[in-house]
Design an enzyme around this catalytic site. Sequence first.
Site, short mmCIF file in Angstrom:
data_model
loop_
_atom_site.label_atom_id
_atom_site.label_comp_id
_atom_site.label_asym_id
_atom_site.label_seq_id
_atom_site.Cartn_x
_atom_site.Cartn_y
_atom_site.Cartn_z
N HIS B 12 0.94 -0.77 -0.50
CA HIS B 12 0.13 0.08 -0.07
C HIS B 12 0.80 1.46 0.11
O HIS B 12 0.43 2.32 0.48
CB HIS B 12 -0.71 -0.13 1.14
N HIS B 59 -1.11 4.72 9.75
CA HIS B 59 0.01 5.14 9.92
C HIS B 59 0.32 7.26 10.34
O HIS B 59 0.38 7.76 9.68
CB HIS B 59 0.62 5.47 9.00
N HIS B 196 11.15 -3.50 3.09
CA HIS B 196 10.90 -1.89 3.08
C HIS B 196 11.69 -1.61 4.97
O HIS B 196 11.15 -1.96 5.40
CB HIS B 196 9.79 -1.06 2.42
N GLU B 243 5.11 -5.23 8.06
CA GLU B 243 3.81 -4.82 7.77
C GLU B 243 2.90 -6.55 7.42
O GLU B 243 2.23 -6.83 7.12
CB GLU B 243 3.64 -3.88 6.88
#
Lengths: 132, 283
Positions: B12, B59, B196, B243
């Site tokens: 996302h 977030h 990431h 995530e």
Amino acid sequence: MTRKPKEYDDIPGTFVFDADRSRQGYWLNQFCISLSKEENRQAFRDDPEAHMAKFKMTEDQKQAIRDRDWNRLLELGGNIYYTSKLGAFDGIVFQDLAAMMSGMSRDDYRKMMVDGGRSPDGNRYKSEWEKK
Amino acid sequence: MAKITAGIACSHVPAIGVAMDQHITEQPYWVPVFEGFEYSREWNKKNKPDVVFLVYNDHCTAFDASVIPTFALGCAAEFTPADEGWGPRPVPVVKNHQEFASHIAQSLVLDEFDITIMNEMDVDHGLTVPLSVMFGDKTPEDDWGTLVIPLAVNVVQYPAPTANRCYALGQAIRRAVDSWDEDINVHIYGTGGMSHQLQAQRAGLINATWDQQFMDILVNEPEKARKISHVEFLRETGSEGIEMVMWLVMRGALDEKVTEVHRHYHVPASNTAVGHLILENHA
Ligand SMILES: [Fe+2]
């Protein structure tokens, strides 16, 4: 109380945002997130010290904000999703912030990403960095 | 009876939403990212869901540091795309199937998953980007074309729920859906990832080999995938690679055997490896 060793402490160049860091950085993070509202951005622009004083931060944390010392902010309990709001306040996009934190130029960092990113090889353990 | 007919995994990355909103998806940088979504959009039209159960993380948009629910289920009538500092994304308001969401909330708690219930919540790129990937360009005046039940998972403060717990929650969601007495087609999304790291000196870490292996075992050997430890995610896939536990929620809601009809993997989108799967469920 001293911080107990954690099983992820040996990962290099990484601050895992755990409960200890969250406790330490609470007001720093709340300060940063305040900047997602325009009224607070205006207050910080008008009088940075006065806006910072609204949050119970340590002098070290305030100094790291003044210095825009991005890694120091993480070390003092900041979390990247929060400190990036301070970056955005300065007009710094996420990728450029990442470049600054990893000590690379904007172009070198961007090129590294386009070429497949930073390899995990040699970047899994602190001991691998100490050898360099 | 309500049926989960497919599971969709999707990164996302906020920049994917920005690229669509600014109409720059034809730029050479973005072409290989969006090429991999062409099949998905066609497939999505042919297999149109009535409800998407969307697992994502906030977030620090709806939740700041003062409240950190591990699992928060959206039970509001609708969810407004949030202003994340650059104004809200120009996309439709997200509409819930409120009665179904309440049923799932009740079923999960009685099944001993003590989730938080959200009766008001704005949603950030974690939720809207995967919808944009699957449903294509939409304006605020449009309709997404599906109802959406959001489930927000804490992956910001360590520890996120374990891969194993996420998988078990997926199984409980499956039981909740199976016990809903309405003939509707449900898709479940697991979003975020892949490898990431956005912070500190190791920022920019990408582990394509690990990501591909993860997709293999997630699809074919989920019992292995649910055993992946937090430290492995952190070390091998970067601090934000954690995530991917959210993909386990999706996988847990599907049958043991599924058909992988689509896979897309590309590095990079901004700081992140983009991964995407469509898994068909046959039960
Ligand atoms: Fe995310």
